[in-house]
Design an enzyme around this catalytic site. Sequence first.
Site, PDB file in Angstrom:
ATOM      1  N   SER A 118      42.027  43.921  41.161  1.00 37.79           N
ATOM      2  CA  SER A 118      41.571  45.106  40.427  1.00 37.79           C
ATOM      3  C   SER A 118      40.277  45.652  41.021  1.00 37.79           C
ATOM      4  O   SER A 118      40.078  46.874  41.091  1.00 37.79           O
ATOM      5  CB  SER A 118      41.391  44.785  38.939  1.00 37.79           C
ATOM      6  OG  SER A 118      40.282  43.940  38.722  1.00 37.79           O
ATOM      7  N   ASP A 152      33.006  40.639  41.495  1.00 40.25           N
ATOM      8  CA  ASP A 152      34.211  41.006  42.236  1.00 40.25           C
ATOM      9  C   ASP A 152      34.036  42.337  42.959  1.00 40.25           C
ATOM     10  O   ASP A 152      34.348  42.461  44.151  1.00 40.25           O
ATOM     11  CB  ASP A 152      35.414  41.090  41.299  1.00 40.25           C
ATOM     12  CG  ASP A 152      35.946  39.725  40.907  1.00 40.25           C
ATOM     13  OD1 ASP A 152      35.208  38.736  41.063  1.00 40.25           O
ATOM     14  OD2 ASP A 152      37.103  39.646  40.448  1.00 40.25           O
TER      15      ASP A 152
END
Length: 379
Positions: free
Chosen positions: A144, A196
């Site tokens: 994602s 991330d």
Amino acid sequence: MLSFTVSAPGKIILHGEHAVVYGKPALATSLNLRTTIHLSGNDGSIFILCLPSIDINKAWEVTDLELLYSTIQEGNGSIPSSPDTATLSRLRQFTDAEDGNAKDLAIIVFLYLHSQIIGSRGSLAALRVVVGSDLPVGAGLGSSAAYSVSLAAVLLVLAGQIRQIPNSWTREELGLVNSWAFEAERIIHGNPSGVDNAVSTYGGLILYRKGEALKPARGNSLQVVIVNSHVPRSTKRLVEKVKERLDKYPEIIRPMLESMEALVVKALDTMQGFENSDANVCYDILEELIDINQSQLNVLGVGHLSLEHICLLCQQNDFHCKLTGAGGGGCAFVLIRPDASKEKVKTLIKSIEEAGYMSWLTSIGGSGVTLHESMPLSS
């Protein structure tokens, strides 16, 4: 006709997962498995968004998007902003979104970033946006974030907020990409750590600790095999499980968390010491740390029979392996020494895949988000 391509990498956590929840440091690094977005002009008045890997193929009239964007908060591409409740509600209504549905969230993220970066007022161009990825969805490899980062970069280039010149983005331009990607990650995950999207934006190795700024770290690029156990897991439930074990056995688990912090420090020192040390000695240390950390994570209660099976297959082929991320399934990584023969690596991969797991031979520590003059999409 306007046409360009951007890609961004996934990530793995090398060491420190779960301990990071308790203020300990963790090491994360980029993967040379990437998500790629190609943007081009589209004839007529149709706007197209395609994500074949999750079966999305949407087409909207440009006038419908203009009407939608006129009803939500007005954006400014140079100032990242979080969506208000009314905006998210309007986007969910427009997409007929179901709560928690990955496909719907990907579409909502696109519409939000497009409306805010390109502008929610005025005429929109008809475009075709095609997303391809090497990264499996929901496996803990940062799929994602790679999507959010590459999408933010594509739209910022389109808006003229960052330059359309390959390999030229400044730290400030990357910071803008990262900030917008973080807002996208908030839509998907609610309260992400930000690591991330930072790894996907900047690439390389990052040392992070809860509540502190992320610290880029120097470290050699290493070759690994990523193994997907195909076992789904709940990160939230696994974090709760560690908390339950800590509450039940504090005198046992708290020293384990301290030990994991020391292991992260040792791993980072070793990765930064290749230039001035015997490489074989460095790899010996990294292999031992992988084995120790896997045992530590099992003590915390986040192992899984599938992960133990993968580690056993690696041991039988003289390789070292540990889980990465939340555990309880998901993925593991295997360190590949540079002196390992191609045949030996092929034998390892064959044994992994014959056991029913999926694997990728790749490298870690590579480049972050990148603009390409021309790059084919992954299928």
